[in-house]
Design a protein around this motif. Structure first.
Motif, PDB file in Angstrom:
ATOM      1  N   LEU A  94      61.445  -0.519 -11.380  1.00 58.32           N
ATOM      2  CA  LEU A  94      60.478  -1.605 -11.468  1.00 58.32           C
ATOM      3  C   LEU A  94      61.094  -2.923 -11.000  1.00 58.32           C
ATOM      4  O   LEU A  94      60.475  -3.695 -10.269  1.00 58.32           O
TER       5      LEU A  94
ATOM      6  N   THR B  69      56.157 -15.098 -13.585  1.00 54.38           N
ATOM      7  CA  THR B  69      57.266 -14.262 -14.046  1.00 54.38           C
ATOM      8  C   THR B  69      58.103 -14.996 -15.078  1.00 54.38           C
ATOM      9  O   THR B  69      58.518 -14.411 -16.081  1.00 54.38           O
TER      10      THR B  69
ATOM     11  N   VAL C 238      58.197  -6.015 -17.083  1.00 55.70           N
ATOM     12  CA  VAL C 238      57.095  -5.064 -16.954  1.00 55.70           C
ATOM     13  C   VAL C 238      57.308  -3.841 -17.843  1.00 55.70           C
ATOM     14  O   VAL C 238      56.362  -3.231 -18.323  1.00 55.70           O
ATOM     15  N   ALA C 239      58.572  -3.505 -18.081  1.00 58.88           N
ATOM     16  CA  ALA C 239      58.895  -2.264 -18.799  1.00 58.88           C
ATOM     17  C   ALA C 239      58.639  -2.357 -20.300  1.00 58.88           C
ATOM     18  O   ALA C 239      58.471  -1.323 -20.958  1.00 58.88           O
TER      19      ALA C 239
ATOM     20  N   GLU D 139      62.935   0.622 -16.004  1.00 58.80           N
ATOM     21  CA  GLU D 139      63.132  -0.791 -15.715  1.00 58.80           C
ATOM     22  C   GLU D 139      63.867  -1.035 -14.399  1.00 58.80           C
ATOM     23  O   GLU D 139      63.624  -2.035 -13.716  1.00 58.80           O
TER      24      GLU D 139
ATOM     25  N   GLN E 107      58.286   4.908 -15.035  1.00 57.32           N
ATOM     26  CA  GLN E 107      59.109   4.528 -13.878  1.00 57.32           C
ATOM     27  C   GLN E 107      60.491   4.016 -14.264  1.00 57.32           C
ATOM     28  O   GLN E 107      61.458   4.261 -13.556  1.00 57.32           O
TER      29      GLN E 107
ATOM     30  N   TYR F 232      61.817  -2.886  -7.008  1.00 56.44           N
ATOM     31  CA  TYR F 232      60.645  -3.097  -6.162  1.00 56.44           C
ATOM     32  C   TYR F 232      60.023  -4.480  -6.366  1.00 56.44           C
ATOM     33  O   TYR F 232      59.432  -5.042  -5.446  1.00 56.44           O
ATOM     34  N   THR F 233      60.172  -5.033  -7.548  1.00 57.08           N
ATOM     35  CA  THR F 233      59.694  -6.406  -7.774  1.00 57.08           C
ATOM     36  C   THR F 233      60.468  -7.387  -6.904  1.00 57.08           C
ATOM     37  O   THR F 233      59.889  -8.254  -6.243  1.00 57.08           O
TER      38      THR F 233
ATOM     39  N   GLY G 261      63.075  -6.142 -14.194  1.00 57.16           N
ATOM     40  CA  GLY G 261      62.084  -5.095 -14.420  1.00 57.16           C
ATOM     41  C   GLY G 261      61.653  -4.973 -15.863  1.00 57.16           C
ATOM     42  O   GLY G 261      60.593  -4.401 -16.159  1.00 57.16           O
ATOM     43  N   LYS G 262      62.457  -5.510 -16.783  1.00 55.70           N
ATOM     44  CA  LYS G 262      62.095  -5.432 -18.200  1.00 55.70           C
ATOM     45  C   LYS G 262      60.874  -6.289 -18.528  1.00 55.70           C
ATOM     46  O   LYS G 262      60.236  -6.080 -19.566  1.00 55.70           O
TER      47      LYS G 262
ATOM     48  N   ALA H 274      54.299   1.827 -17.759  1.00 55.85           N
ATOM     49  CA  ALA H 274      55.129   1.686 -16.561  1.00 55.85           C
ATOM     50  C   ALA H 274      56.612   1.837 -16.905  1.00 55.85           C
ATOM     51  O   ALA H 274      57.389   2.447 -16.152  1.00 55.85           O
ATOM     52  N   GLY H 275      57.011   1.295 -18.047  1.00 55.48           N
ATOM     53  CA  GLY H 275      58.396   1.422 -18.470  1.00 55.48           C
ATOM     54  C   GLY H 275      58.797   2.859 -18.747  1.00 55.48           C
ATOM     55  O   GLY H 275      59.905   3.305 -18.409  1.00 55.48           O
TER      56      GLY H 275
END
Length: 250
Positions: A224, A141, A201-202, A221, A219, A227-228, A198-199, A215-216
């Motif tokens: 995401l 990450t 992934v977004a 940021e 769903q 849940y992360t 979440g960004k 995903a961004g």
């Protein structure tokens, strides 16, 4: 290639820039013309082309490097623009990606140093362990977080932007927490450090064309990120449920 920040009125332009945005417009008579936003590591500039607009539009996808020839002009009525005389796809040997990608004015080394200083001030062992999952030097990450943008256009839309934004928010929270009785500073700082996780992934990882991932778009940021962090907490045996609720609330 002259850096965009250094262009002066009347100066010839000849070099590779990255397309940030493209738009096909119409004149009053219906003929098309091309409006671009082109950029490099120093900034962006508007560019316009009146000929072969539809053909050139097709090769100017966001993020694509293009070789621009023309003149930079500053008009009282129309502002600053590059008037394009010719435009083509750039050859790989004509540019370096780092010269075209916008970056923070602050070095990655300085940002990381300040982040690690702030992390060291968190006292609760559970929160230290949680933060290490995300920001530990060997964390996957962290590798993504350290180069991710904070946004597509609005703020810190460049490499290291997410790190710069998160650090500034967390530093402000850390300072402000001292003035509010009853605030658990460790929880507040942890929440601030994780609020935009979440960004990672977004947003995509293309430095020349920052955009939302599927995903961004689908769903967002915030879910995401929630849940992360929740999954990470669930993987830590014995994590205090009340402490988890506080962090996840933030």
């Amino acid at each position: 290639r002259v850096p965009l920040r250094e262009l002066e009125d009347g100066q010839r332009v000849s070099g590779v820039y990255a397309v940030r945005e493209r738009e096909l417009r119409r004149k009053r008579n219906g003929d098309p013309w091309l409006r671009l936003s082109v950029g490099d590591a120093t900034g962006t500039a508007e560019a316009v082309c009146w000929e072969e607009a539809e053909t050139l539009y097709a090769l100017c996808c966001a993020g694509s490097p293009v070789f621009v020839s023309g003149v930079f002009e500053i008009s009282e009525r129309w502002g600053a623009k590059i008037k394009i005389s010719s435009l083509r796809e750039a050859e790989p040997h004509e540019y370096e990606t780092e010269e075209l990608a916008t970056e923070s004015d602050v070095s990655l080394e300085q940002l990381e140093g300040e982040l690690r200083e702030l992390l060291a001030t968190v006292q609760k062992p559970e929160l230290r362990e949680l933060l290490d999952l995300f920001f530990g030097e060997e964390s996957e990450t962290w590798k993504r977080f350290s180069v991710a943008p904070a946004a597509k256009t609005y703020h810190q839309a460049y490499r290291h932007g997410l790190l710069e934004h998160t650090l500034s928010v967390a530093q402000a929270v850390s300072a402000a927490a001292n003035f509010f009785p009853g605030i658990d500073r460790d929880v507040a700082v942890t929440g601030a450090l994780l609020h935009d996780i979440g960004k990672c992934v977004a947003y995509n990882d293309d430095p020349l064309a920052i955009d939302l991932t599927d995903a961004g778009r689908l769903q967002g940021e915030i879910p995401l990120g929630y849940y992360t962090v929740r999954r990470a907490i669930e993987d830590l045996p014995g994590f205090d449920p009340a402490l988890a609720q506080c962090v996840l609330h933030i």
